[in-house]
Scaffold this active site. Structure first.
Site, PDB file in Angstrom:
ATOM      1  N   GLY A 115      31.295  -8.368 -16.638  1.00 49.87           N
ATOM      2  CA  GLY A 115      32.290  -7.367 -16.963  1.00 49.87           C
ATOM      3  C   GLY A 115      33.655  -7.704 -16.396  1.00 49.87           C
ATOM      4  O   GLY A 115      34.107  -8.846 -16.435  1.00 49.87           O
ATOM      5  N   HIS A 116      34.308  -6.702 -15.812  1.00 51.14           N
ATOM      6  CA  HIS A 116      35.701  -6.829 -15.370  1.00 51.14           C
ATOM      7  C   HIS A 116      35.820  -7.471 -13.992  1.00 51.14           C
ATOM      8  O   HIS A 116      36.911  -7.865 -13.606  1.00 51.14           O
ATOM      9  CB  HIS A 116      36.330  -5.435 -15.368  1.00 51.14           C
ATOM     10  N   TRP A 117      34.719  -7.531 -13.248  1.00 49.25           N
ATOM     11  CA  TRP A 117      34.762  -8.033 -11.873  1.00 49.25           C
ATOM     12  C   TRP A 117      33.986  -9.335 -11.750  1.00 49.25           C
ATOM     13  O   TRP A 117      32.916  -9.386 -11.137  1.00 49.25           O
ATOM     14  CB  TRP A 117      34.165  -6.997 -10.926  1.00 49.25           C
TER      15      TRP A 117
END
Length: 290
Positions: free
Chosen positions: A268-270
């Site tokens: 995901g975003h991390w």
């Protein structure tokens, strides 16, 4: 996927303070060698430690690592209309105060925006440009939609109501693997957010700023200048990022001459948290090789 805490370094042992022209800046520091500056994202409760705690010690094995709380986040002073919201200028003043002439900038999301802007405006201060899940100026062909992304909507709601439930929703949407959205991580973010309600107010005020006052508007005006970046650049992005679509990193590496894209599936975003070991290897190898 991996997520490991630093085995010996702690938030307390690495905590430092310095002062720039407008702000008291809190940061974490470890290691020696070529400087790597870690720049966190914009979510409520984001700090240098909460965004990068699985990475600081690994990178500090061969580098001087500085994970900054930008103004308006963590234990740093907040931003106001009087101080301005120019993170690039704040970053340059911070580097001057800690004695860093040139650094590798590693920016997640908002931090990536600051890193890209600095590489455009002040290339002499940036040795390497590394972004993760960062927006990129320019038109979107495949991911354009009406209004904020799914993840950004949750982020705004968490700023407006920083409850533990909303923080858990935020952590879940940032990660591909729901197992990484732990109660501990949600509690860490919630505690950091509610400890500084002035930061929450400042972010929401900035979100409604006029284009002339907005650093975000200035960033998205840099599209025509991206090709001028000569800094070695690596864009890392999660294939499953629901906050910032990976098309942004594809666009960055399309126009920056000395660049490469690392696209991680089931991420995901991390990326720095979900794929911590791989992220640490990528950054250390990239900075060490150039």
């Amino acid at each position: 996927m991996t997520f490991t805490e630093s085995p010996t370094l702690t938030a307390e042992s690495t905590s430092r303070l310095t002062r720039t022209k407008h702000f008291r800046i809190h940061y974490h520091e470890a290691g020696e060698g070529h400087p790597i500056v870690l720049l966190h994202g914009s979510g409520p409760g984001a700090t240098g430690w909460s965004n990068f705690r699985p990475n600081i010690e690994a990178l500090a094995a061969h580098h001087r690592v500085l994970a900054v709380d930008m103004p308006g986040w963590g234990e740093s002073d907040t931003q106001t209309a009087e101080t301005g919201r120019d993170h690039v200028e704040t970053l340059l003043q911070f580097l001057d105060e800690v004695g860093v002439e040139k650094a590798a900038l590693v920016g997640n999301s908002m931090g990536g925006m600051t890193a890209i802007s600095t590489a455009v405006r002040h290339p002499d201060r940036v040795s390497h440009l590394i972004t993760m899940g960062a927006p990129c100026p320019g038109p979107s062909l495949f991911s354009a939609g009406n209004g904020p992304s799914e993840g950004l909507k949750v982020l705004i709601e968490a700023y407006q109501e920083p409850t533990s439930e909303n923080m858990k929703r935020l952590v879940r949407i940032m990660c591909f693997d729901p197992a990484l959205a732990t109660d501990e991580l949600a509690a860490l973010r919630s505690a950091a957010a509610t400890a500084h309600p002035e930061h929450l107010r400042s972010f929401l005020e900035g979100a409604t700023a006029t284009p002339a006052e907005s650093s975000t508007a200035a960033f998205f005006g840099l599209a025509a200048q991206l090709s001028s970046i000569n800094t070695p650049t690596m864009a890392i992005h999660g294939r499953d990022d629901r906050v910032v679509h990976f098309e942004n990193s594809l666009r960055l590496t399309t126009v920056v001459p000395d660049s490469r894209l690392v696209l991680l599936n089931r991420c995901g975003h991390w990326a720095q948290i979900e794929h911590a070991s791989e992220f640490n290897r990528l950054v250390a190898s990239f900075v060490g090789a150039h």
